[in-house]
Motif scaffolding. Structure first.
Motif, PDB file in Angstrom:
ATOM      1  N   LEU A  66     -11.659 -48.310 -36.781  1.00  0.00           N
ATOM      2  CA  LEU A  66     -11.969 -47.086 -37.329  1.00  0.00           C
ATOM      3  C   LEU A  66     -11.628 -45.962 -36.508  1.00  0.00           C
ATOM      4  O   LEU A  66     -11.425 -44.906 -37.075  1.00  0.00           O
ATOM      5  CB  LEU A  66     -13.510 -47.063 -37.755  1.00  0.00           C
ATOM      6  CG  LEU A  66     -14.128 -45.992 -38.562  1.00  0.00           C
ATOM      7  CD1 LEU A  66     -13.550 -45.977 -39.941  1.00  0.00           C
ATOM      8  CD2 LEU A  66     -15.846 -46.362 -38.774  1.00  0.00           C
ATOM      9  N   GLU A  67     -11.769 -45.987 -35.278  1.00  0.00           N
ATOM     10  CA  GLU A  67     -11.345 -44.716 -34.510  1.00  0.00           C
ATOM     11  C   GLU A  67     -10.141 -44.820 -34.343  1.00  0.00           C
ATOM     12  O   GLU A  67      -9.754 -43.476 -34.226  1.00  0.00           O
ATOM     13  CB  GLU A  67     -11.994 -45.561 -32.855  1.00  0.00           C
ATOM     14  CG  GLU A  67     -13.537 -45.457 -32.669  1.00  0.00           C
ATOM     15  CD  GLU A  67     -13.797 -45.712 -31.394  1.00  0.00           C
ATOM     16  OE1 GLU A  67     -12.766 -46.009 -30.308  1.00  0.00           O
ATOM     17  OE2 GLU A  67     -15.004 -46.021 -31.148  1.00  0.00           O
ATOM     18  N   GLY A  68      -8.933 -45.618 -34.661  1.00  0.00           N
ATOM     19  CA  GLY A  68      -7.771 -45.378 -34.670  1.00  0.00           C
ATOM     20  C   GLY A  68      -7.431 -44.493 -35.944  1.00  0.00           C
ATOM     21  O   GLY A  68      -6.748 -43.721 -35.872  1.00  0.00           O
ATOM     22  N   LEU A  69      -7.998 -44.946 -37.203  1.00  0.00           N
ATOM     23  CA  LEU A  69      -7.914 -43.972 -38.272  1.00  0.00           C
ATOM     24  C   LEU A  69      -8.541 -42.467 -38.092  1.00  0.00           C
ATOM     25  O   LEU A  69      -7.923 -41.513 -38.460  1.00  0.00           O
ATOM     26  CB  LEU A  69      -8.752 -44.642 -39.400  1.00  0.00           C
ATOM     27  CG  LEU A  69      -8.164 -45.892 -39.940  1.00  0.00           C
ATOM     28  CD1 LEU A  69      -8.903 -46.471 -41.024  1.00  0.00           C
ATOM     29  CD2 LEU A  69      -6.584 -45.581 -40.775  1.00  0.00           C
ATOM     30  N   SER A  70      -9.785 -42.528 -37.504  1.00  0.00           N
ATOM     31  CA  SER A  70     -10.047 -41.031 -37.218  1.00  0.00           C
ATOM     32  C   SER A  70      -9.405 -40.215 -36.133  1.00  0.00           C
ATOM     33  O   SER A  70      -9.474 -38.855 -36.317  1.00  0.00           O
ATOM     34  CB  SER A  70     -11.482 -41.147 -36.631  1.00  0.00           C
ATOM     35  OG  SER A  70     -11.850 -41.911 -35.511  1.00  0.00           O
ATOM     36  N   ALA A  71      -8.644 -40.967 -35.313  1.00  0.00           N
ATOM     37  CA  ALA A  71      -7.543 -40.150 -34.411  1.00  0.00           C
ATOM     38  C   ALA A  71      -6.817 -39.250 -35.106  1.00  0.00           C
ATOM     39  O   ALA A  71      -6.369 -38.192 -34.906  1.00  0.00           O
ATOM     40  CB  ALA A  71      -6.789 -41.072 -33.558  1.00  0.00           C
ATOM     41  N   GLY A  78      -4.141 -34.310 -40.244  1.00  0.00           N
ATOM     42  CA  GLY A  78      -5.140 -34.808 -41.134  1.00  0.00           C
ATOM     43  C   GLY A  78      -6.280 -33.940 -41.719  1.00  0.00           C
ATOM     44  O   GLY A  78      -6.914 -34.191 -42.660  1.00  0.00           O
ATOM     45  N   ALA A  79      -6.383 -32.973 -40.989  1.00  0.00           N
ATOM     46  CA  ALA A  79      -7.465 -31.780 -41.565  1.00  0.00           C
ATOM     47  C   ALA A  79      -6.648 -31.009 -42.858  1.00  0.00           C
ATOM     48  O   ALA A  79      -7.383 -30.814 -43.503  1.00  0.00           O
ATOM     49  CB  ALA A  79      -7.668 -30.668 -40.425  1.00  0.00           C
ATOM     50  N   LEU A  80      -5.235 -31.025 -42.769  1.00  0.00           N
ATOM     51  CA  LEU A  80      -4.977 -30.455 -43.860  1.00  0.00           C
ATOM     52  C   LEU A  80      -4.980 -31.338 -45.411  1.00  0.00           C
ATOM     53  O   LEU A  80      -5.187 -30.646 -46.375  1.00  0.00           O
ATOM     54  CB  LEU A  80      -3.305 -30.418 -43.399  1.00  0.00           C
ATOM     55  CG  LEU A  80      -2.449 -29.758 -44.818  1.00  0.00           C
ATOM     56  CD1 LEU A  80      -2.834 -28.272 -45.064  1.00  0.00           C
ATOM     57  CD2 LEU A  80      -1.015 -29.869 -44.484  1.00  0.00           C
ATOM     58  N   PHE A  81      -4.685 -32.598 -44.837  1.00  0.00           N
ATOM     59  CA  PHE A  81      -4.756 -33.430 -46.096  1.00  0.00           C
ATOM     60  C   PHE A  81      -6.237 -34.154 -46.511  1.00  0.00           C
ATOM     61  O   PHE A  81      -6.189 -34.778 -47.378  1.00  0.00           O
ATOM     62  CB  PHE A  81      -3.842 -34.700 -45.955  1.00  0.00           C
ATOM     63  CG  PHE A  81      -2.253 -33.978 -45.799  1.00  0.00           C
ATOM     64  CD1 PHE A  81      -2.054 -33.628 -46.968  1.00  0.00           C
ATOM     65  CD2 PHE A  81      -1.457 -34.110 -44.776  1.00  0.00           C
ATOM     66  CE1 PHE A  81      -0.585 -32.894 -46.803  1.00  0.00           C
ATOM     67  CE2 PHE A  81      -0.255 -33.633 -44.615  1.00  0.00           C
ATOM     68  CZ  PHE A  81       0.115 -32.998 -45.705  1.00  0.00           C
ATOM     69  N   GLY A  82      -7.051 -34.059 -45.396  1.00  0.00           N
ATOM     70  CA  GLY A  82      -8.205 -34.737 -45.649  1.00  0.00           C
ATOM     71  C   GLY A  82      -9.534 -33.634 -45.597  1.00  0.00           C
ATOM     72  O   GLY A  82     -10.562 -33.645 -46.061  1.00  0.00           O
ATOM     73  N   GLY A  83      -9.351 -32.849 -44.474  1.00  0.00           N
ATOM     74  CA  GLY A  83     -10.691 -32.107 -44.156  1.00  0.00           C
ATOM     75  C   GLY A  83     -10.895 -32.479 -42.458  1.00  0.00           C
ATOM     76  O   GLY A  83     -10.260 -33.097 -41.787  1.00  0.00           O
ATOM     77  N   GLY A 102     -13.495 -37.989 -49.573  1.00  0.00           N
ATOM     78  CA  GLY A 102     -14.263 -37.594 -50.480  1.00  0.00           C
ATOM     79  C   GLY A 102     -13.446 -35.940 -51.205  1.00  0.00           C
ATOM     80  O   GLY A 102     -13.798 -35.724 -52.328  1.00  0.00           O
ATOM     81  N   LEU A 103     -12.423 -35.798 -50.400  1.00  0.00           N
ATOM     82  CA  LEU A 103     -11.746 -34.473 -51.131  1.00  0.00           C
ATOM     83  C   LEU A 103     -11.036 -34.839 -52.321  1.00  0.00           C
ATOM     84  O   LEU A 103     -10.823 -34.307 -53.129  1.00  0.00           O
ATOM     85  CB  LEU A 103     -10.709 -34.113 -49.865  1.00  0.00           C
ATOM     86  CG  LEU A 103      -9.630 -33.058 -50.310  1.00  0.00           C
ATOM     87  CD1 LEU A 103     -10.466 -31.498 -50.803  1.00  0.00           C
ATOM     88  CD2 LEU A 103      -8.728 -32.861 -49.193  1.00  0.00           C
ATOM     89  N   TYR A 104     -10.688 -36.001 -52.326  1.00  0.00           N
ATOM     90  CA  TYR A 104      -9.823 -36.606 -53.445  1.00  0.00           C
ATOM     91  C   TYR A 104     -10.573 -36.936 -54.700  1.00  0.00           C
ATOM     92  O   TYR A 104     -10.055 -36.504 -55.828  1.00  0.00           O
ATOM     93  CB  TYR A 104      -8.923 -37.633 -53.111  1.00  0.00           C
ATOM     94  CG  TYR A 104      -7.771 -37.241 -51.943  1.00  0.00           C
ATOM     95  CD1 TYR A 104      -6.616 -36.471 -52.399  1.00  0.00           C
ATOM     96  CD2 TYR A 104      -8.040 -37.688 -50.571  1.00  0.00           C
ATOM     97  CE1 TYR A 104      -5.683 -35.994 -51.346  1.00  0.00           C
ATOM     98  CE2 TYR A 104      -7.196 -36.866 -49.651  1.00  0.00           C
ATOM     99  CZ  TYR A 104      -5.966 -36.148 -50.178  1.00  0.00           C
ATOM    100  OH  TYR A 104      -5.218 -36.061 -49.170  1.00  0.00           O
ATOM    101  N   GLY A 225      -7.499 -23.745 -43.555  1.00  0.00           N
ATOM    102  CA  GLY A 225      -8.739 -23.035 -42.712  1.00  0.00           C
ATOM    103  C   GLY A 225      -9.294 -24.335 -41.796  1.00  0.00           C
ATOM    104  O   GLY A 225      -9.735 -24.171 -40.623  1.00  0.00           O
ATOM    105  N   ASP A 226      -8.910 -25.545 -42.449  1.00  0.00           N
ATOM    106  CA  ASP A 226      -9.478 -26.784 -41.499  1.00  0.00           C
ATOM    107  C   ASP A 226      -8.394 -26.948 -40.511  1.00  0.00           C
ATOM    108  O   ASP A 226      -9.039 -27.439 -39.439  1.00  0.00           O
ATOM    109  CB  ASP A 226      -9.528 -28.072 -42.458  1.00  0.00           C
ATOM    110  CG  ASP A 226     -10.925 -27.789 -43.301  1.00  0.00           C
ATOM    111  OD1 ASP A 226     -11.824 -26.971 -43.425  1.00  0.00           O
ATOM    112  OD2 ASP A 226     -10.765 -28.603 -44.425  1.00  0.00           O
ATOM    113  N   MET A 227      -7.194 -26.807 -40.815  1.00  0.00           N
ATOM    114  CA  MET A 227      -6.319 -26.952 -39.672  1.00  0.00           C
ATOM    115  C   MET A 227      -6.583 -25.854 -38.609  1.00  0.00           C
ATOM    116  O   MET A 227      -6.717 -26.377 -37.410  1.00  0.00           O
ATOM    117  CB  MET A 227      -4.975 -26.782 -40.119  1.00  0.00           C
ATOM    118  CG  MET A 227      -4.340 -27.724 -40.803  1.00  0.00           C
ATOM    119  SD  MET A 227      -2.716 -27.517 -41.480  1.00  0.00           S
ATOM    120  CE  MET A 227      -1.805 -27.502 -39.927  1.00  0.00           C
ATOM    121  N   ALA A 228      -6.932 -24.545 -38.997  1.00  0.00           N
ATOM    122  CA  ALA A 228      -7.083 -23.743 -37.969  1.00  0.00           C
ATOM    123  C   ALA A 228      -8.603 -24.278 -37.014  1.00  0.00           C
ATOM    124  O   ALA A 228      -8.642 -23.866 -35.875  1.00  0.00           O
ATOM    125  CB  ALA A 228      -7.523 -22.360 -38.471  1.00  0.00           C
TER     126      ALA A 228
END
Length: 552
Positions: A66-71, A78-83, A102-104, A225-228
């Motif tokens: 799970l930590e590998g995914l969250s990395a 990741g922020a661009l495509f998920g948040g 949840g975004l999708y 905005g999330d990327m920034a």
């Protein structure tokens, strides 16, 4: 003989309520019409969330996974495509689900809201049914009010079912309820946007297109905005211009903030009120933006059924080309960051991309499959447009001329078939150029182009199957979406879910080969093209035998 007509004065209270008279009756009528769509949306979105949760349990079998995914999810890409991933510094399953997937589900809820409002307002006016209804005792705002009430009902059900799905897995009940409410709020926001767009254009496609463009803009603003915010510099405030951003700012299971939903509700009230005001300012059946007057005489090149079909599909092809080019550039440009994010990812997730030694080829092949599935959506929508031409009464006048049924259906199918390799080429060009710039390797452009175009036979088979369903039994045409859905599951999660090879081969996208990760199978290309030809011949035979605007 003289007949005296005695007029009875109307009370002030009755006059105030007359604008929404008949809303209840229209609402029951809409529920009757949506007896399939209603449960499909309200059950489908919670089931999608349940699927994400189940798949994540399979992929992330340990806290390290799970930590590998969250990395990756915590990176700018990741922020661009998920948040931006609230609480990813102390990651849990529920935080990852809400912050990444949840975004999708929210995007699906937005589509539900805007399509439902357009379907029960502008589509009804365009078809002429609304005029018959308005001839009865029905207020001028009853149609829009009933559509909004129906959408709100669907949004509430989706919110409760999503919350129940999350809570049933042992997650915090308060956070689950907030997460479900944030999903439902997106549906309401885009229902309000659709309430405005249906007043602007007299064409349902244009109204849906404008609302859909607003959804795309909301995704882009939120992503930038999330990327920034993740980078710690730049215009992070852009997320607050997006209804998707408002829902994500609730941060369920982390901060549990309800107040961002107040912004959403204020937006819904404003857009709905604007829709009512604009509705009162236009003529029935017309839009506030008048359509451009056409030429009084048709161009000479429109004399045949093939060129007429191209003219009808031209706007759709242009829009899809632009969208796929931009999407391809965006996904391709993040090739290197994505690979870096997956380097330390869990083994099951790395296996989806072909293994640690083939991450670049695997990612480019995955993008080819993704774009093929998207172009498959175009193919199905092209056939649904064919159905709309028939049900709206525009097919019969054409067939009353020297145009045969074979020429009519064949022309539309030929234009859609020609559009498929073109769209795959455009998408491949975008991904290839973006990947080449990101990875610093210009040779990727040719490989990506070939990998994308190689999926043409599979999409042709989907198109042929859709045409066959339309020709044989138009009412069951939506079944074709199952093929695309299964192709998505088989292509994305086969290594994780251990799908048997026999079941895997049921997907038309699993035969040609995912180039550049795998070699292209010439035999599979020939077989898929032959099968598509056989299905099309069957479709022509079926269409010649059935009545128009009905089934065989």
């Amino acid at each position: 003989m003289t007949t005296a007509v005695i007029s009875r004065p109307t009370s002030t209270a009755a006059a105030r309520g007359s604008a929404v008279t008949g809303t209840g009756v229209l609402l029951r009528f809409m529920l009757r019409r949506d007896r399939i769509r209603f449960p499909s949306w309200t059950l489908g979105l919670p089931l999608l969330m349940m699927y994400f949760a189940t798949a994540l349990d399979t992929v992330a079998k340990s806290p390290e996974d799970l930590e590998g995914l969250s990395a990756f999810s915590g990176s700018p890409a990741g922020a661009l495509f998920g948040g931006r991933g609230f609480g990813f510094d102390d990651i849990t399953i529920e935080r990852f689900l809400a912050g990444q997937y949840g975004l999708y589900v929210a995007i699906g809820a937005g589509l539900m809201g805007l399509l439902t409002v357009v379907r029960h307002t502008r589509v009804e006016e365009r078809s002429g049914r609304a005029e018959l209804i308005r001839a009865n005792v029905v207020g001028k705002h009853a149609q829009l009010t009933a559509a909004l009430v129906l959408t709100a009902t669907m949004a509430v059900l989706v919110a409760l079912l999503v919350a129940g799905t999350m809570a049933s897995r042992g997650f915090d009940a308060g956070g689950s309820l907030l997460f479900g409410a944030s999903i439902g709020a997106v549906a309401l926001a885009f229902a309000g946007i659709a309430a405005v767009t249906v007043q602007l254009s007299e064409y349902p496609r244009a109204a849906s297109g404008m609302a859909g463009a607003a959804l795309g803009a909301a995704f882009l603003l939120r992503g930038l905005g999330d990327m920034a915010a993740v980078q710690g510099s730049g215009p992070s405030w852009l997320s607050w211009l997006s209804p998707l951003g408002w829902s994500q700012q609730t941060a369920p299971y982390v901060h549990d903030r309800w107040w961002p939903l107040a912004v959403n509700l204020a937006f819904v009230a404003t857009t709905a009120a604007t829709g009512y005001r604009l509705s009162a300012r236009r003529d029935f059946g017309a839009g506030l933006v008048p359509p451009r007057p056409g030429s009084p005489r048709a161009a000479a090149w429109l004399a045949g059924p093939l060129t007429l079909a191209f003219r009808l599909h031209r706007a759709s092809l242009i829009g899809w080309s632009a969208a796929l080019l931009v999407a391809g550039l965006a996904y391709g440009s993040f090739t290197q960051p994505l690979l870096e994010g997956f380097t330390d990812g869990p083994d099951d997730m790395v296996a989806i991309l072909g293994g640690a030694d083939n991450l670049l080829a695997g990612y480019l092949a995955m993008m080819g499959l993704t774009m093929a599935l998207v172009v498959g959506v175009y193919a199905v929508l092209a056939v649904q447009a064919l159905r709309a031409e028939e049900t709206d009464g525009r097919t019969e006048p054409v067939l009353a001329t020297a145009v045969s049924r074979t020429a009519w259906v064949g022309s539309h199918a030929a234009v859609a078939a020609a559009g498929i390799p073109w769209l795959l080429l455009v998408a491949g060009l975008g991904v290839g150029v973006g990947a080449a710039v990101s990875a610093g390797d210009a040779s990727l452009i040719g490989e990506v182009l070939l990998g994308h175009v190689a999926h043409t036979p599979a999409v042709w088979l989907v198109l042929a199957a859709a045409v066959l369903l339309y020709a044989a039994a138009p009412r069951v045409l939506p079944v074709i979406w199952v093929v695309l859905g299964y192709g998505l599951i088989a292509g994305y999660f086969a290594p994780v879910l251990d799908i048997p090879d026999g079941a895997l081969r049921l997907s038309p996208f699993e035969h040609v080969g995912d180039y550049p990760l795998e070699d292209i199978s010439v035999v599979a290309v020939v077989v898929l093209v032959a099968l598509a030809g056989v299905l099309f011949q069957g479709a022509v035979a079926m269409f010649r035998r059935r009545d128009l605007a009905g089934g065989a």
